[in-house]
Design an enzyme around this catalytic site. Sequence first.
Site, short mmCIF file in Angstrom:
data_model
loop_
_atom_site.label_atom_id
_atom_site.label_comp_id
_atom_site.label_asym_id
_atom_site.label_seq_id
_atom_site.Cartn_x
_atom_site.Cartn_y
_atom_site.Cartn_z
N PHE A 1 36.63 -25.31 16.53
CA PHE A 1 37.81 -24.44 17.13
C PHE A 1 38.37 -25.40 18.08
CE2 PHE A 1 37.82 -19.46 16.09
CZ PHE A 1 37.95 -19.97 14.77
N SER A 2 39.54 -24.95 18.95
CA SER A 2 40.26 -25.42 19.74
C SER A 2 39.37 -26.13 21.15
CB SER A 2 41.36 -24.83 20.33
OG SER A 2 42.40 -24.63 19.30
N TRP B 1 51.61 -16.48 15.71
CA TRP B 1 50.50 -15.87 14.76
C TRP B 1 51.12 -14.59 14.00
CZ3 TRP B 1 46.81 -18.18 12.89
CH2 TRP B 1 45.95 -19.33 13.60
N GLN C 1 44.12 -28.21 14.88
CA GLN C 1 43.47 -27.29 14.20
C GLN C 1 44.08 -27.37 12.93
OE1 GLN C 1 40.90 -24.36 15.59
NE2 GLN C 1 40.72 -26.37 16.13
N GLU D 1 43.63 -16.98 25.35
CA GLU D 1 43.23 -18.22 24.54
C GLU D 1 43.63 -19.49 25.29
OE1 GLU D 1 42.94 -16.35 20.27
OE2 GLU D 1 44.95 -17.08 20.67
N TRP E 1 47.29 -26.66 6.12
CA TRP E 1 47.60 -25.94 7.39
C TRP E 1 47.12 -26.59 8.70
CZ3 TRP E 1 49.05 -21.35 9.04
CH2 TRP E 1 48.65 -20.83 10.29
N TRP F 1 45.46 -20.43 7.32
CA TRP F 1 44.30 -20.67 8.06
C TRP F 1 43.06 -20.36 7.43
CZ3 TRP F 1 40.21 -18.03 10.28
CH2 TRP F 1 39.45 -18.71 11.36
N ARG G 1 35.79 -19.41 24.26
CA ARG G 1 36.30 -20.52 23.53
C ARG G 1 37.64 -21.17 23.96
NH1 ARG G 1 38.31 -16.20 20.21
NH2 ARG G 1 40.36 -15.70 20.32
N ASN H 1 47.18 -25.36 13.26
CA ASN H 1 47.67 -24.56 14.38
C ASN H 1 47.55 -25.36 15.66
OD1 ASN H 1 45.05 -23.23 13.30
ND2 ASN H 1 45.07 -22.63 15.31
N ASP H 2 46.83 -24.99 16.51
CA ASP H 2 46.78 -25.55 18.04
C ASP H 2 46.75 -26.91 18.10
OD1 ASP H 2 46.25 -22.79 17.93
OD2 ASP H 2 44.48 -22.90 19.22
C1 FRU Z 1 44.64 -19.93 18.98
C2 FRU Z 1 43.29 -19.86 18.54
C3 FRU Z 1 42.14 -20.19 19.44
C4 FRU Z 1 41.12 -20.70 18.51
C5 FRU Z 1 41.90 -21.39 17.31
C6 FRU Z 1 41.25 -21.09 16.03
O1 FRU Z 1 45.72 -19.91 18.34
O2 FRU Z 1 42.94 -18.50 18.09
O3 FRU Z 1 41.76 -19.46 20.48
O4 FRU Z 1 39.99 -21.76 19.04
O5 FRU Z 1 43.02 -20.69 17.33
O6 FRU Z 1 42.02 -21.91 15.23
#
Ligand code: FRU
Length: 485
Positions: A80-81, A291, A40, A203, A21, A48, A151, A23-24
């Site tokens: 996290f990010s 998402w 991420q 975010e 996986w 996730w 965050r 993400n960001d």
């Molecule tokens: C955005 C988010 C961030 C967070 C991360 C967690 O996609 O929700 O706010 O830090 O992903 O994986």
Amino acid sequence: MKTTKLEKYRPALHFSPKRNWMNDPNGLVYFKGEYHLFFQHNPNDSIWGPMHWGHAVSKDLIKWEELEIALSPDEHGTIFSGSAIVDWNNTSGFFPNEPGLVAIFTHHLEDETHNPPEQSQSLAYSYDKGRTWIKYDGNPVLTHPTKVDFRDPKVFWHEESSKWVMVLATEQTISIYSSPNLTDWQFESEFGEGIGSHDGVWECPDLFELTVEHSNRKKWVLIVSIGDNPRFDSGSRTQYFVGSFDGKNFVAEHDDVKWLDYGKDNYAGVSFSNVPKEDGRRIYLGWMSNWRYANQVPTDGWRSQMTLPRELKLRETHGNFEIVQKVVSELDKYFTNKTEIKGVTIGTNGTDNFEVDAEYAEIELIFENNNAIQYGITIHHTEAQYTTICINSIDNALTLERKHSGKVDFSDNFFRPQMLKLNESKRIQLRVIIDSSSVELFINEGAKALTSLVYPDKACEGISLFASEGKVKVVHGKISIPSII
Ligand code: FRU
């Protein structure tokens, strides 16, 4: 890049993790000849889960090499990010010998005793160009007594006040902090109440100065991603504000909501720090997913990809400033010209198929509409699978339709059309970049972008053009395919 020809949906031009996986994008930074893309990452599953920072490097922003995991969870939580900077002047004290990288990220702590979860900001530093990291022993460096959503720190050096500035997502606002040394942070201001879209949690902010095209003027831009809210069809998406910043307060100069992308699949994007002054570009990339269905997209053993990196600028139209985006010019060498389409008039029969048959492709077109009600491009991924880009000249709207593009049934949202309004539809310039599982569309030299995933069996067998109830002319058109590099 593709690792094997057999791996379905694996993009050729976009970064995707080898396994599991993603993400960001995180910690985007240029340092010693390399662009760093942290991300991420859940290294143990293709959905996730406990977040780590994965890591990749590139010399040209297109071809990436994935390296070892950079940051793993610890006693303060999962990772996290966040962002990364170069501490040129050793403000942190971490670099007595040579400047190096500092990562500023969110620790997310969630267990039986931390419920609701706790989010705090922490540091790690690297002496070897991001290959290995040392977590700061004073972590976390910033906490909040009450805020649960606290965050995604993005940090930059603010010349005028000679301080580090951090923008941080705090529920549905952006909080601004400053620091002389990255370890001691002072609250400055909070932006966002009563302005912009509040369709979901805020975010991944980013704050930077942008050049106004064809001028030497600059304005500050604040990018804010908005989380998925089941009440809206769009899922997660990104807005931005244009205004001014004095080191303490950001002030927007407009009330309307400005969207960075009209497609569903560009989220949590931020810009690279430390791009050399001689280069001067503001380079952005986003996570090419949403998402709403990110955990369900039909890839096997790996999930998600990033958008192509884009250079951002501002364009002024009648006193209104908007972001324009253009894929970085490093991409150009990956393409070679296949077909020119010039001075062609398209009637209700449309055109023949222009053969493409490539693992990625690009179309550039200028349409001049005579009297067609609708006109546009059909991307034939295969004979039965296609995506259409359709301009409607009655309501000046452009729609990207992916319901016949291949696999769509993994979500009850994915097949819905994506739409944007144009100022006018008489003359339109389009650039479309097609990869194995995406279509990125840029309209009128990047004035609007529409980024969309697709899951066809093949990237592109051919292209055809159509018009209904009238005629449209292609003033200039070009189809490009992979070059041999
Ligand atoms: C955005 C988010 C961030 C967070 C991360 C967690 O996609 O929700 O706010 O830090 O992903 O994986």
